[in-house]
Write a protein that holds these residues in place. Structure first.
Motif, mmCIF file in Angstrom:
data_model
loop_
_atom_site.group_PDB
_atom_site.id
_atom_site.type_symbol
_atom_site.label_atom_id
_atom_site.label_comp_id
_atom_site.label_asym_id
_atom_site.label_seq_id
_atom_site.Cartn_x
_atom_site.Cartn_y
_atom_site.Cartn_z
ATOM 1 N N GLY A 178 0.795 -1.223 0.000
ATOM 2 C CA GLY A 178 0.000 0.000 0.000
ATOM 3 C C GLY A 178 0.825 1.269 0.000
ATOM 4 N N ASN A 179 1.771 1.351 0.920
ATOM 5 C CA ASN A 179 2.610 2.558 1.016
ATOM 6 C C ASN A 179 3.520 2.713 -0.195
ATOM 7 N N LEU A 181 2.996 1.634 -3.330
ATOM 8 C CA LEU A 181 2.226 2.066 -4.500
ATOM 9 C C LEU A 181 1.832 3.531 -4.377
ATOM 10 N N LYS A 182 1.486 3.950 -3.170
ATOM 11 C CA LYS A 182 1.135 5.353 -2.942
ATOM 12 C C LYS A 182 2.313 6.264 -3.264
ATOM 13 N N LEU A 185 3.154 6.229 -7.122
ATOM 14 C CA LEU A 185 2.170 7.005 -7.889
ATOM 15 C C LEU A 185 2.385 8.505 -7.698
ATOM 16 N N GLN A 233 -2.202 3.266 -11.373
ATOM 17 C CA GLN A 233 -3.426 3.634 -10.653
ATOM 18 C C GLN A 233 -4.362 2.440 -10.528
ATOM 19 N N THR A 235 -3.431 -0.699 -10.541
ATOM 20 C CA THR A 235 -2.787 -1.606 -9.583
ATOM 21 C C THR A 235 -3.105 -1.187 -8.151
ATOM 22 N N LYS A 236 -2.984 0.091 -7.882
ATOM 23 C CA LYS A 236 -3.279 0.594 -6.545
ATOM 24 C C LYS A 236 -4.748 0.378 -6.194
ATOM 25 N N HIS A 237 -5.631 0.601 -7.150
ATOM 26 C CA HIS A 237 -7.059 0.428 -6.908
ATOM 27 C C HIS A 237 -7.371 -1.029 -6.562
ATOM 28 N N CYS A 239 -5.241 -3.303 -5.396
ATOM 29 C CA CYS A 239 -4.612 -3.658 -4.116
ATOM 30 C C CYS A 239 -5.365 -3.051 -2.934
ATOM 31 N N ASP A 240 -5.867 -1.839 -3.093
ATOM 32 C CA ASP A 240 -6.667 -1.228 -2.026
ATOM 33 C C ASP A 240 -7.962 -2.012 -1.807
ATOM 34 N N ALA A 272 3.616 -5.339 -6.735
ATOM 35 C CA ALA A 272 4.272 -4.106 -6.300
ATOM 36 C C ALA A 272 5.680 -4.001 -6.885
#
Length: 342
Positions: A178-179, A181-182, A185, A233, A235-237, A239-240, A272
């Motif tokens: 999470g961190n 990817l944040k 991005l 984006q 990927t992050k969506h 994973c979230d 990731a």
């Protein structure tokens, strides 16, 4: 290294105590969980570990006081066996953790225990001339703290081991996926904005002044960078969504679900790392950067497809449609991208 003010006999006692702790450390490092499916309660384990950490913390605090001038040898003689016994009991509790409790949970327990043992050795080393060797990698996170503070921090961490494998996976997911990817991005967005600004400015300057512009991402890669940004984006969506609907909302903690959570974390980390590899192509000086970017995009989409497929295994039915739709979109994009790469 400053010379210890303790006499030789007292130093020998401390050195022996540190050696005993090192033996326990080496044992914990190699421990991979019990194969037998014995009765194990994470709640009971957490309570026991917390109590042991508090008791060890108290004895070590007394030891620090006893080693300060004027040192009291008789107190050191009394405290060293108590500290060794406390750590021995701690390691015995760790040895009761079965593999079925979950790989991520076991790793979290082992890490907290090892850090506490390392911190104890490092603390004792401050009072003796003949220090007990510790791997430098184990000391990396302790470089800027007083040894006593390091030990107390790790004792506190021992009392805060995850409640179960779901909690351990959730914590590791946030930290490692999470961190990351944040941050990626955010950095990618800033680099693309800088590159776009420089691209717009190029029309107002002479060729002689072009050398002044040195964006992180070359201006001719902005379009490809925006394409990559959309994939990051996505990927992050994904994973979230998994963090919430698959990990946090997992109510069953039988053996199948525990293994599923560990596999989700493993596959999520691959995605990731795939993001890291993909974004790195934008900064590459390789002339074939665009082809490399397409290859890495394909790999990432494949990893995401596998992650989504895995998520579908046990996700609640009310979220199934979203994941199914996401998987189909990834499969279609993967086919199109394969044709382009060919």
């Amino acid at each position: 290294m400053p010379v210890s003010e303790l006499d030789t006999d007292t130093q020998k006692l401390l050195h022996s105590a540190a050696l005993n702790i090192k033996v326990l450390l080496e044992h914990v490092v190699k421990f991979e969980g019990l194969d037998t499916n014995t009765e194990f309660s994470e709640t009971t384990f957490k309570t026991t570990i917390k109590d042991l950490a508090a008791a060890i913390d108290k004895e070590v605090t007394y030891l620090i006081i006893a080693c300060k001038p004027p040192a009291r040898k008789i107190d050191v003689e009394t405290l060293c066996p108590k500290i060794n016994a406390g750590f021995f009991q701690l390691v015995r509790q760790v040895e009761r953790v079965p593999k079925t409790a979950g790989r991520t949970y076991l790793q979290a327990v082992r890490k907290a225990t090892c850090q506490s043992l390392v911190a104890a050795i490092a603390l004792i080393n401050t009072f003796i001339d003949d220090e007990v060797a510790i791997e430098q990698s184990s000391m990396a996170d302790m470089a800027f703290m007083p040894r006593s503070g390091v030990f107390w921090e790790h004792c506190k961490a021992l009392s805060q081991v995850p409640a179960n494998n779901r909690t351990a996976v959730a914590l590791e997911w946030t930290s490692a996926i999470g961190n990351l990817l944040k941050d990626v991005l955010s950095e990618l967005g800033e680099s693309l904005d800088d590159a776009k600004d420089n691209k717009e400015s190029c029309g107002d300057v002479s060729e002689d002044s072009m050398d002044e512009f040195d964006p992180d991402i070359p201006v001719d890669r902005v379009e490809k960078g925006q394409e990559i940004e959309k994939l990051v984006q996505l990927t992050k969506h994904i994973c979230d969504k998994i963090a919430l609907r698959c990990i946090r909302d997992c109510t069953e903690l039988d053996e199948e679900h525990i293994i599923w959570l560990d596999r989700l974390l493993e596959q999520g980390k691959l995605a990731a790392h795939g993001v890291d590899d993909l974004t790195a192509t934008l900064y590459s000086e390789d002339s074939s950067w665009k082809k490399n970017a397409d290859v890495e995009s394909g790999k990432l989409r494949h990893q995401l497809a596998e992650l989504v497929t895995l998520a579908i295994t046990f996700v609640d039915d009310k979220h199934l449609a979203w994941f199914e739709k996401c998987r189909k979109q990834l499969d279609m994009a993967q086919v199109e991208l394969t044709e382009v790469v060919r």
